[in-house]
Design a protein around this motif. Sequence first.
Motif, short mmCIF file in Angstrom:
data_model
loop_
_atom_site.label_atom_id
_atom_site.label_comp_id
_atom_site.label_asym_id
_atom_site.label_seq_id
_atom_site.Cartn_x
_atom_site.Cartn_y
_atom_site.Cartn_z
N CYS A 27 0.86 -1.18 0.00
CA CYS A 27 0.00 0.00 0.00
C CYS A 27 0.90 1.23 0.00
N SER A 69 -1.39 8.16 1.77
CA SER A 69 -2.42 8.89 1.02
C SER A 69 -1.90 10.16 0.36
N ARG A 93 -1.51 9.65 -3.40
CA ARG A 93 -2.55 8.78 -3.96
C ARG A 93 -2.77 9.00 -5.45
N SER A 139 -3.46 5.41 -7.08
CA SER A 139 -4.75 5.09 -6.47
C SER A 139 -5.48 3.92 -7.14
N SER A 140 -5.25 3.69 -8.42
CA SER A 140 -5.94 2.58 -9.09
C SER A 140 -5.21 1.25 -8.91
N ILE A 156 -4.79 2.57 -0.21
CA ILE A 156 -4.29 3.82 0.37
C ILE A 156 -4.34 3.74 1.89
N ASP A 173 -4.52 5.89 4.89
CA ASP A 173 -4.92 7.28 5.10
C ASP A 173 -4.47 7.75 6.48
N GLN A 207 -1.20 3.41 -13.70
CA GLN A 207 -1.95 4.58 -13.25
C GLN A 207 -2.14 5.57 -14.40
#
Length: 205
Positions: free
Chosen positions: A101, A104, A107, A111-112, A116, A118, A144
Motif C-alpha cells: 500500500c 495517502s 494517492r 490510487s488505481s 491507500i 490514510d 496509473q
Amino acid sequence: MKQSFQAKISSKKFANALRDCGMKTELDRETVYDLVKLYSSEQEPIRDVRDRVIKLLNSQCRWSQQTVLTAAENSRDPIRTSRWLPVIVDGTMVLKAPNECRHSLDRILFSSQLPIFDVHHLSKDWTAQLGWDKIISKEILLAQLRYGAEEETTHVVSTVLAYMVSDWGISCADDLVDIAFVPRGNSCFMKPYQVFSPPKKGPSS
C-alpha cells in the motif's frame, strides 16, 4: 507480546529507575517489531488496531545508527513486509504490508493500483522506515497513467507524467509509445504516434 514504554522521560532519575526494572523508556526498533507482530496477528478488532497503529506512527522512535539496515535487509524487514496497516479494499478494512500500500499523500500516483493508507501526517523517519520514500515502480506508474487516460482525467495524467519524467527520465520513453496520454481537446487522449506522425502525402499529380 505487549510491551509498555514511555516515549520520553523528562527525569533521568525516573528513567534510570525504569531501566533498572527492565522497562523501556523510549520507543526503539525492537519494540516496534514487537508491536508490528502484535498488530499483524489479528488477535484484536481491526478498527482498534488502526487506532493503535496511528498512535504508533505519531510517536518518535530511536532509530539508532547501529540498526541502520542494508537494502537487502530492508526488503525483508518486518516493518515493511508484515501485514499490519489497516486499509480499505473493496469497502472492507483489511491489513496490508507497507510494501502493498502507500501513504495517502501520493494517492494520485497509484490510487488505481495500490490500497491507500490514510493518515494525516507522517514524519520523514517513519516514511523512510515504511519504504514510502522510495520511487514508485514504473509498472505502477504506467498502469496509473493508463487509468487516468481511460477515465479522461487530465490531472492524473499530467501528474503521473511529471513524476515519471522527473524520476525515470528517458528510460520510460519506450513504455509510453502505446499509451494514449497526449491530450487532444475535451479531455480526450491519443497515442503519441497518432498526434506526432507526419501527415500522409496525397498522390502526386
